[in-house]
Design a protein around this motif. Structure first.
Motif, PDB file in Angstrom:
ATOM      1  N   PHE A  88      12.950   9.529   8.538  1.00 30.54           N
ATOM      2  CA  PHE A  88      13.461  10.890   8.718  1.00 30.54           C
ATOM      3  C   PHE A  88      13.224  11.405  10.135  1.00 30.54           C
ATOM      4  O   PHE A  88      14.066  12.092  10.703  1.00 30.54           O
ATOM      5  N   TRP A  89      12.080  11.079  10.726  1.00 37.89           N
ATOM      6  CA  TRP A  89      11.795  11.464  12.107  1.00 37.89           C
ATOM      7  C   TRP A  89      12.852  10.867  13.047  1.00 37.89           C
ATOM      8  O   TRP A  89      13.346  11.539  13.945  1.00 37.89           O
ATOM      9  N   HIS A  90      13.220   9.607  12.829  1.00 41.27           N
ATOM     10  CA  HIS A  90      14.171   8.946  13.716  1.00 41.27           C
ATOM     11  C   HIS A  90      15.621   9.297  13.429  1.00 41.27           C
ATOM     12  O   HIS A  90      16.506   8.960  14.222  1.00 41.27           O
ATOM     13  N   CYS A  91      15.880  10.003  12.339  1.00 41.17           N
ATOM     14  CA  CYS A  91      17.238  10.527  12.120  1.00 41.17           C
ATOM     15  C   CYS A  91      17.594  11.554  13.201  1.00 41.17           C
ATOM     16  O   CYS A  91      18.767  11.713  13.548  1.00 41.17           O
ATOM     17  N   ILE A  92      16.590  12.221  13.757  1.00 34.53           N
ATOM     18  CA  ILE A  92      16.833  13.239  14.793  1.00 34.53           C
ATOM     19  C   ILE A  92      17.389  12.591  16.065  1.00 34.53           C
ATOM     20  O   ILE A  92      18.456  12.984  16.533  1.00 34.53           O
ATOM     21  N   PRO A  93      16.699  11.590  16.663  1.00 37.37           N
ATOM     22  CA  PRO A  93      17.286  10.991  17.864  1.00 37.37           C
ATOM     23  C   PRO A  93      18.590  10.239  17.596  1.00 37.37           C
ATOM     24  O   PRO A  93      19.452  10.171  18.474  1.00 37.37           O
ATOM     25  N   VAL A  94      18.745   9.692  16.400  1.00 38.05           N
ATOM     26  CA  VAL A  94      20.020   9.047  16.064  1.00 38.05           C
ATOM     27  C   VAL A  94      21.139  10.091  16.084  1.00 38.05           C
ATOM     28  O   VAL A  94      22.219   9.848  16.638  1.00 38.05           O
ATOM     29  N   SER A  95      20.884  11.265  15.509  1.00 39.23           N
ATOM     30  CA  SER A  95      21.876  12.356  15.551  1.00 39.23           C
ATOM     31  C   SER A  95      22.158  12.781  16.983  1.00 39.23           C
ATOM     32  O   SER A  95      23.317  13.027  17.342  1.00 39.23           O
ATOM     33  N   ASP A  96      21.095  12.895  17.795  1.00 40.32           N
ATOM     34  CA  ASP A  96      21.281  13.243  19.207  1.00 40.32           C
ATOM     35  C   ASP A  96      22.179  12.222  19.895  1.00 40.32           C
ATOM     36  O   ASP A  96      23.121  12.586  20.600  1.00 40.32           O
ATOM     37  N   TYR A  97      21.876  10.963  19.705  1.00 34.47           N
ATOM     38  CA  TYR A  97      22.630   9.905  20.372  1.00 34.47           C
ATOM     39  C   TYR A  97      24.093   9.927  19.937  1.00 34.47           C
ATOM     40  O   TYR A  97      24.991   9.928  20.777  1.00 34.47           O
ATOM     41  N   ILE A  98      24.319   9.967  18.648  1.00 33.63           N
ATOM     42  CA  ILE A  98      25.690   9.970  18.142  1.00 33.63           C
ATOM     43  C   ILE A  98      26.420  11.242  18.572  1.00 33.63           C
ATOM     44  O   ILE A  98      27.573  11.196  18.989  1.00 33.63           O
ATOM     45  N   PRO A 108       0.830  -1.201   0.000  1.00 38.16           N
ATOM     46  CA  PRO A 108       0.000   0.000   0.000  1.00 38.16           C
ATOM     47  C   PRO A 108       0.867   1.255   0.000  1.00 38.16           C
ATOM     48  O   PRO A 108       1.941   1.287   0.606  1.00 38.16           O
ATOM     49  N   TRP A 109       0.383   2.284  -0.660  1.00 37.12           N
ATOM     50  CA  TRP A 109       1.143   3.529  -0.784  1.00 37.12           C
ATOM     51  C   TRP A 109       1.478   4.131   0.575  1.00 37.12           C
ATOM     52  O   TRP A 109       2.544   4.708   0.766  1.00 37.12           O
ATOM     53  N   HIS A 110       0.572   3.960   1.536  1.00 38.57           N
ATOM     54  CA  HIS A 110       0.786   4.591   2.842  1.00 38.57           C
ATOM     55  C   HIS A 110       1.955   3.973   3.599  1.00 38.57           C
ATOM     56  O   HIS A 110       2.553   4.618   4.446  1.00 38.57           O
ATOM     57  N   LEU A 111       2.320   2.713   3.283  1.00 33.12           N
ATOM     58  CA  LEU A 111       3.474   2.118   3.936  1.00 33.12           C
ATOM     59  C   LEU A 111       4.733   2.912   3.597  1.00 33.12           C
ATOM     60  O   LEU A 111       5.569   3.159   4.469  1.00 33.12           O
ATOM     61  N   TRP A 112       4.843   3.330   2.343  1.00 33.19           N
ATOM     62  CA  TRP A 112       6.018   4.107   1.936  1.00 33.19           C
ATOM     63  C   TRP A 112       6.012   5.480   2.603  1.00 33.19           C
ATOM     64  O   TRP A 112       7.042   5.967   3.057  1.00 33.19           O
ATOM     65  N   VAL A 113       4.861   6.096   2.695  1.00 36.10           N
ATOM     66  CA  VAL A 113       4.757   7.414   3.338  1.00 36.10           C
ATOM     67  C   VAL A 113       5.127   7.305   4.815  1.00 36.10           C
ATOM     68  O   VAL A 113       5.956   8.072   5.324  1.00 36.10           O
ATOM     69  N   VAL A 114       4.522   6.344   5.501  1.00 35.42           N
ATOM     70  CA  VAL A 114       4.797   6.167   6.929  1.00 35.42           C
ATOM     71  C   VAL A 114       6.254   5.747   7.144  1.00 35.42           C
ATOM     72  O   VAL A 114       6.939   6.284   8.028  1.00 35.42           O
ATOM     73  N   GLY A 115       6.741   4.819   6.353  1.00 37.06           N
ATOM     74  CA  GLY A 115       8.114   4.340   6.502  1.00 37.06           C
ATOM     75  C   GLY A 115       9.151   5.426   6.276  1.00 37.06           C
ATOM     76  O   GLY A 115      10.106   5.563   7.045  1.00 37.06           O
ATOM     77  N   ILE A 116       8.972   6.219   5.231  1.00 35.19           N
ATOM     78  CA  ILE A 116       9.927   7.298   4.934  1.00 35.19           C
ATOM     79  C   ILE A 116       9.831   8.400   5.994  1.00 35.19           C
ATOM     80  O   ILE A 116      10.863   8.894   6.475  1.00 35.19           O
TER      81      ILE A 116
END
Length: 147
Positions: free
Chosen positions: A20-30, A8-16
């Protein structure tokens, strides 16, 4: 159940969006763990804030790692259409619970004093996103989208 092989198209929207949302805490952690100047200066962190995070007990630090890396793994596994995304999002929720226990359950006054009153609202928003991603992945697994 979705048509076999059809994503379903929404899987790609939610997944992407999740990635990107989780790139923020990954940057914080690193950034915190490596004491990267680009991060510490760019985030405008005060020395007392950095010291407070550095003083986390090992169990709270482990919770932080589980939350951050579990969520990123969940995002990537969701995009890969893997059923293991559900487990990864559970791991991230466990990590978030451990961090919340420390930050809000045991250190609430200091946490708010160092990071401001709005930090609790932001933490609530993080919980909403994390729970929603878990339920979304679970629904996609139940529909046979995640294999």
């Amino acid at each position: 159940m979705t048509e076999a092989g059809k994503t379903p198209w929404h899987l790609w929207v939610v997944g992407i969006a999740s990635f990107f949302w989780h790139c923020i805490p990954v940057s914080d952690y690193i950034g915190f763990k490596t004491k990267a100047a680009w991060y510490l200066e760019g985030a405008g962190l005060k020395p007392e804030q950095i010291a407070w995070v550095d003083a986390y007990p090992i169990w709270a630090d482990a919770g932080w790692a589980l939350g951050v890396w579990g969520a990123m793994a969940g995002s990537l596994l969701l995009l890969a259409r893997s059923r293991h995304a559900v487990t990864a999002f559970i791991v991230s929720l466990v990590g978030l619970a451990i961090m919340s226990l420390y930050q809000v359950g045991m250190q609430a006054a200091e946490y708010k004093a160092l990071f401001g009153d709005s930090i609790l609202m932001f933490l609530g928003f993080i919980w909403i996103v994390a729970i929603a991603l878990f339920f979304y992945a679970r629904a996609m697994k139940a529909q046979g989208v995640l294999r």
